[in-house]
Design an enzyme around this catalytic site. Structure first.
Site, PDB file in Angstrom:
ATOM      1  N   GLU B  50      27.495  -1.939  17.674  1.00  0.00           N
ATOM      2  CA  GLU B  50      27.281  -2.462  19.032  1.00  0.00           C
ATOM      3  C   GLU B  50      28.608  -2.813  19.710  1.00  0.00           C
ATOM      4  O   GLU B  50      28.840  -2.438  20.864  1.00  0.00           O
ATOM      5  CB  GLU B  50      26.392  -3.715  18.989  1.00  0.00           C
ATOM      6  CG  GLU B  50      24.958  -3.487  18.518  1.00  0.00           C
ATOM      7  CD  GLU B  50      24.137  -2.607  19.447  1.00  0.00           C
ATOM      8  OE1 GLU B  50      24.570  -2.350  20.596  1.00  0.00           O
ATOM      9  OE2 GLU B  50      23.053  -2.168  19.022  1.00  0.00           O
ATOM     10  N   ASN B  54      30.335  -0.819  22.859  1.00  0.00           N
ATOM     11  CA  ASN B  54      30.646  -1.532  24.100  1.00  0.00           C
ATOM     12  C   ASN B  54      32.076  -1.272  24.555  1.00  0.00           C
ATOM     13  O   ASN B  54      32.318  -1.046  25.750  1.00  0.00           O
ATOM     14  CB  ASN B  54      30.431  -3.037  23.917  1.00  0.00           C
ATOM     15  CG  ASN B  54      28.964  -3.418  24.045  1.00  0.00           C
ATOM     16  OD1 ASN B  54      28.123  -2.595  24.398  1.00  0.00           O
ATOM     17  ND2 ASN B  54      28.662  -4.667  23.748  1.00  0.00           N
ATOM     18  N   ARG B 108      21.413   2.166  29.022  1.00  0.00           N
ATOM     19  CA  ARG B 108      21.750   1.082  28.099  1.00  0.00           C
ATOM     20  C   ARG B 108      20.611   0.059  28.163  1.00  0.00           C
ATOM     21  O   ARG B 108      20.038  -0.168  29.232  1.00  0.00           O
ATOM     22  CB  ARG B 108      23.075   0.424  28.483  1.00  0.00           C
ATOM     23  CG  ARG B 108      24.281   1.354  28.425  1.00  0.00           C
ATOM     24  CD  ARG B 108      24.494   1.939  27.073  1.00  0.00           C
ATOM     25  NE  ARG B 108      24.353   0.929  26.026  1.00  0.00           N
ATOM     26  CZ  ARG B 108      24.166   1.198  24.744  1.00  0.00           C
ATOM     27  NH1 ARG B 108      24.079   2.436  24.343  1.00  0.00           N
ATOM     28  NH2 ARG B 108      24.051   0.236  23.882  1.00  0.00           N
TER      29      ARG B 108
END
Ligand code: ADP
Ligand code: MG
Lengths: 104, 159
Positions: B50, B54, B108
């Site tokens: 994650e 990002n 997203r």
């Protein structure tokens, strides 16, 4: 990833590969949409039997296909989720809108 | 060299999407020395994935930049630091809210920080607009049964 369409049941099945992250999602998204638009299935089934890793990109992928299938009068279902995938799925809250089914 | 950590590693890699898998596999391999359970490994890999994703899609967007990953171990605790020199986060509290995303167009889900926070014991985010973002995470590895058996055997011997 492989996919097959069961004409008699109007089911489109996607058997996803081992790892679902942003990289994988970018590779397969268009193909999924093309097939959904081509067959207009009543049920789009994501088969997770091979998937050992999934992060939030997988959630985005399922929600996106849910919207498309819905628009075309079909629904999305998931099946054969292993523990780590199930954990992400439940946490995201999409288990409320996407049904888990038995398959094979 | 003075170091309060038992072990430490650092890698730098380009903000390319196929490095998401590289980063989480590198961390999983490094923390194997703590003998974590499969669930602990899966949780940590997901949190790393994650944070790295990002940096790639939000921090650097279309550009190529460098992502730095540091992983440290002390006793049975894992410390992970993932940083980029990308565009930074305007409002960290808002960014952390479940379902909040600035890239809904890319599908997203806005669940990245929520997953990091629930899979790790502690998550800290530092960010400066135009300079970059650093995510620091901690997770304690529980002793697994093998270690417990060893500990019990040792105690018995001492008795
Ligand atoms: N490294 C980063 N650089 C810049 N912005 C970031 C970074 N990480 C997160 N963000 C911001 O925080 C928001 C929430 O992140 P996250 O919870 O992972 O959801 P998502 O990635 O699905 O958008 C992102 O939409 C983005 O605006
Ligand atoms: Mg994210």
């Amino acid at each position: 990833m492989n996919s097959f369409y069961k004409k008699e049941d109007k089911q489109l099945i996607f058997r996803l590969d081992e790892e679902i992250d942003e990289c994988e999602v970018q590779k397969i998204r268009r193909r999924l949409d093309n097939e959904i638009e081509r067959y207009m299935p009543k049920e789009v089934i994501f088969d997770f039997s091979k998937v050992s890793f999934m992060d939030s990109a997988g959630i985005g992928l399922i929600i996106g296909r849910y919207k498309l299938a819905n628009m075309l009068g079909g629904k999305v279902q998931v099946t054969n989720m292993q523990e780590p995938v199930k954990k992400i799925f439940d946490m995201s809250g999409i288990s409320k809108i996407i049904e888990e089914v038995q398959y094979e | 060299m003075n170091n309060i950590y038992d072990n430490e590693m650092k890698i730098e890699f380009l903000s390319k999407s196929n490095n998401e898998a590289f980063a989480r596999i590198a961390v999983a391999a490094f923390i194997a020395q703590l003998d974590p359970t499969l669930e602990e490994i899966a949780d940590i890999k997901t949190a790393v994935s994650e944070a790295v994703t990002n940096s790639i899609i939000h921090g650097y967007e279309e550009r190529i930049g460098i992502i730095k990953l540091i992983c440290k171990i002390r006793n049975k605790e894992v410390f992970i630091e993932i940083s980029d020199s990308g565009k930074g986060i305007e409002n960290i509290e808002m960014a952390k809210q479940p379902l909040f995303t600035t890239k809904a167009n890319l599908e997203r889900s806005g669940m990245g920080f929520t997953i990091m926070e629930s899979f790790m014991d502690d998550v800290e985010v530092e960010s400066v607009l135009g300079l970059g973002t650093k995510v620091t995470m901690k997770r304690k590895i529980k002793s697994n049964s093998q270690n417990e058996e060893f500990a019990i055997a040792t105690i018995r011997r001492e008795e």
